[in-house]
Motif scaffolding. Structure first.
Motif, PDB file in Angstrom:
ATOM      1  N   ALA A  91     -77.499  27.351 -45.058  1.00 36.18           N
ATOM      2  CA  ALA A  91     -76.581  26.872 -44.060  1.00 36.18           C
ATOM      3  C   ALA A  91     -76.354  25.437 -44.161  1.00 36.18           C
ATOM      4  O   ALA A  91     -75.506  24.863 -44.181  1.00 36.18           O
TER       5      ALA A  91
ATOM      6  N   GLU B  97     -71.119  25.685 -35.664  1.00 34.69           N
ATOM      7  CA  GLU B  97     -70.665  27.031 -35.468  1.00 34.69           C
ATOM      8  C   GLU B  97     -69.930  27.597 -36.651  1.00 34.69           C
ATOM      9  O   GLU B  97     -69.885  28.903 -36.812  1.00 34.69           O
TER      10      GLU B  97
ATOM     11  N   ASN C 184     -70.537  27.356 -39.525  1.00 32.99           N
ATOM     12  CA  ASN C 184     -71.601  27.818 -40.371  1.00 32.99           C
ATOM     13  C   ASN C 184     -72.632  28.641 -40.129  1.00 32.99           C
ATOM     14  O   ASN C 184     -73.766  28.764 -40.848  1.00 32.99           O
ATOM     15  N   GLY C 185     -72.340  29.521 -38.940  1.00 35.68           N
ATOM     16  CA  GLY C 185     -73.401  30.452 -38.616  1.00 35.68           C
ATOM     17  C   GLY C 185     -74.204  30.241 -37.590  1.00 35.68           C
ATOM     18  O   GLY C 185     -75.510  30.789 -37.390  1.00 35.68           O
TER      19      GLY C 185
ATOM     20  N   PHE D 257     -79.670  30.026 -35.302  1.00 36.76           N
ATOM     21  CA  PHE D 257     -78.873  30.839 -36.357  1.00 36.76           C
ATOM     22  C   PHE D 257     -78.589  32.012 -35.894  1.00 36.76           C
ATOM     23  O   PHE D 257     -79.325  32.985 -35.209  1.00 36.76           O
TER      24      PHE D 257
END
Ligand SMILES: [Zn+2]
Length: 223
Positions: A84, A188, A190-191, A204
């Motif tokens: 990520a 946010e 990207n996880g 994460f």
């Protein structure tokens, strides 16, 4: 007689809970867990994302404890977390920006030391649960300009215990407000999820799938 005693002690030595009721994973079981599930691997971010800027505060005296906590300035995270971050770095580079990492995976013993130094669990993780950093699933980071290598201006510095560090605290300066929003938005997307008390700390999503570990950087490096 000695035999019996030894047999009684073995399970305690292997599975011994610490005084906070946790059993952090050590190197040997960690190795086995990576074989079973490659997602568990702690990835060295400097190798995985070449050129990524590190400024590991706990490898210096420039942190809230005033003492050097890590012997090596390293940033590790679990494999999906590293992937990520790689995507985020690529996205930022298109905008002339990059990530700068203050801290990644943190051995559990460091979390215990923080707690025993500073008992307020608003800012330091409870050793009863451990930190998401201990799971290799949290990052402290900011954004820098690719050319100047300077950090974008944020409401506070890293590791500040002020209320200005809370992402919910309004910011008067529109540039600072925009910078904070840019960081939180890209993370946010990207996880990750931002902390409620630290604009630089991101968990994460899915951290529950990873266990608390107590393996130091030297052990990982020599592995
Ligand atoms: Zn953090």
């Amino acid at each position: 007689m000695k035999w019996t005693l030894a047999l009684l002690l073995i399970p305690n030595l292997i599975f011994a809970q610490n005084k906070y009721g946790l059993t952090p994973m050590k190197l040997e079981p960690y190795r086995k867990s990576v074989v079973t599930n490659p997602q568990n691997e702690l990835v060295n971010l400097e190798k995985f994302i070449p050129g990524i800027e590190l400024s590991i505060g706990y490898a210096t005296t420039n942190n809230f404890t005033g003492t050097k906590i890590y012997n090596l300035a390293r940033a590790y995270s679990r494999r999906p977390v590293a992937e990520a971050l790689k995507n985020i770095q690529a996205d930022l580079k298109k905008q002339g920006l990059e990530l700068k990492i203050f801290d990644g995976y943190r051995p559990y013993s460091a979390t215990v030391m923080f707690y025993e130094t500073y008992h307020d669990t608003t800012y330091v993780a409870s050793p009863h649960r451990g930190s998401k950093h201990n799971r290799g699933c949290a990052l402290d980071l900011t954004i820098i300009d690719s050319k100047t290598r300077k950090e974008l201006e944020m409401p506070t510095g890293w590791d500040s215990f002020k209320k200005d560090a809370w992402p919910s605290t309004p910011v008067a300066d529109p540039v600072v407000s925009k910078n904070r929003k840019k960081l939180i938005d890209i993370m946010e997307k990207n996880g990750f999820k931002v902390s409620t008390s630290e604009w630089w700390h991101f968990d994460f999503v899915g951290w529950q799938n990873f266990t608390v570990m107590d393996i130091d950087f030297e052990e990982l490096e020599n592995d």
